[in-house]
Enzyme design. Structure first.
Site, mmCIF file in Angstrom:
data_model
loop_
_atom_site.group_PDB
_atom_site.id
_atom_site.type_symbol
_atom_site.label_atom_id
_atom_site.label_comp_id
_atom_site.label_asym_id
_atom_site.label_seq_id
_atom_site.Cartn_x
_atom_site.Cartn_y
_atom_site.Cartn_z
ATOM 1 N N GLY A 46 1.556 0.343 -16.167
ATOM 2 C CA GLY A 46 2.345 -0.033 -15.004
ATOM 3 C C GLY A 46 1.782 -1.293 -14.378
ATOM 4 C CD GLN A 51 -1.267 -4.098 -10.330
ATOM 5 O OE1 GLN A 51 -0.225 -3.579 -10.685
ATOM 6 N NE2 GLN A 51 -2.435 -3.782 -10.869
ATOM 7 C CB CYS A 91 -5.865 0.156 -10.727
ATOM 8 S SG CYS A 91 -4.858 -1.152 -10.007
ATOM 9 C CG LEU A 92 -3.552 -3.024 -15.690
ATOM 10 C CD1 LEU A 92 -2.240 -3.686 -16.070
ATOM 11 C CD2 LEU A 92 -4.509 -3.001 -16.881
ATOM 12 C CG HIS A 133 -1.171 3.359 -9.159
ATOM 13 N ND1 HIS A 133 -2.499 3.736 -9.283
ATOM 14 C CD2 HIS A 133 -1.149 2.020 -9.372
ATOM 15 C CE1 HIS A 133 -3.230 2.653 -9.553
ATOM 16 N NE2 HIS A 133 -2.437 1.602 -9.626
ATOM 17 C CD GLU A 134 2.148 0.288 -10.924
ATOM 18 O OE1 GLU A 134 1.960 -0.763 -10.275
ATOM 19 O OE2 GLU A 134 1.365 0.671 -11.790
ATOM 20 C CG HIS A 137 -0.381 -1.949 -6.881
ATOM 21 N ND1 HIS A 137 -1.622 -2.450 -6.552
ATOM 22 C CD2 HIS A 137 -0.550 -1.268 -8.034
ATOM 23 C CE1 HIS A 137 -2.506 -2.073 -7.482
ATOM 24 N NE2 HIS A 137 -1.876 -1.359 -8.386
#
Ligand code: ZN
Length: 178
Positions: A46, A51, A91-92, A133-134, A137
């Site tokens: 994702g 990000q 997380c990236l 989660h997204e 962000h």
């Protein structure tokens, strides 16, 4: 398509609140394709526009094993949530860190598709975790915010140290990073 740079915690730009997309056009569709390519390459499951330093409410995801079921969400919002479940998250933007987070077990959400048409989706398990989660962000929130202050400070110090030591060869992100 292009690979975009992913911001890393504690970059303050990860705290920006994203704005709704007002008009669906090729520029947005192109950006979503770039985000998907960036996510697959990372690799992750994702990625939110925040990000990659774009302050728009855009999310891409793919939780399929064969990485052939991309999901593009424009202006996603959660309509309903139920239950509670704790699972390890990564997380990236927080590479190499995995910690347990408690979230709703299931959700119902609404978003626009790439034609600007609204649709609704019910999700449980990994997909529900990923969507929550997204959307976090897009509101400038990271999964480390759910951890204790002490733990978050430790993670911040570790990532800052790693970034100083070897910016060029950061540790490879694991497959489940979102
Ligand atoms: Zn993330």
């Amino acid at each position: 398509m292009a690979i975009l740079d992913i911001l890393h915690f504690p970059d303050p730009r990860l705290r920006n609140r994203a704005h709704p997309v007002e008009r669906m056009d090729d520029r947005i569709r192109h950006l979503l394709d770039d985000m998907l390519e960036t996510m697959y390459e990372a690799p992750g499951i994702g990625l939110a526009a925040t990000q990659v330093n774009v302050p728009l409410r855009l999310v891409v995801m793919d939780i399929s094993e064969d990485k052939d079921q991309p999901l593009r969400l424009i202006n996603p919002e959660i309509l309903d949530r139920w239950g509670e479940e704790t699972s390890d998250e990564g997380c990236l933007s927080v590479p190499g860190i995995y910690e347990p987070v408690t979230r709703a077990q299931g959700i119902r959400m609404r978003a626009l598709d790439t034609e600007g048409q609204p649709f609704e989706l019910e999700a449980e398990g990994l997909l529900a975790v990923c969507i929550q989660h997204e959307i976090d962000h897009l509101d400038g929130r990271l999964f480390v915010d759910y951890l204790s202050n002490l733990k978050r400070q430790r993670i911040r110090k570790r990532l800052e140290k790693e970034a100083r030591q070897h910016r060029a060869k950061a540790p490879a992100a694991a497959a489940q990073a979102i």
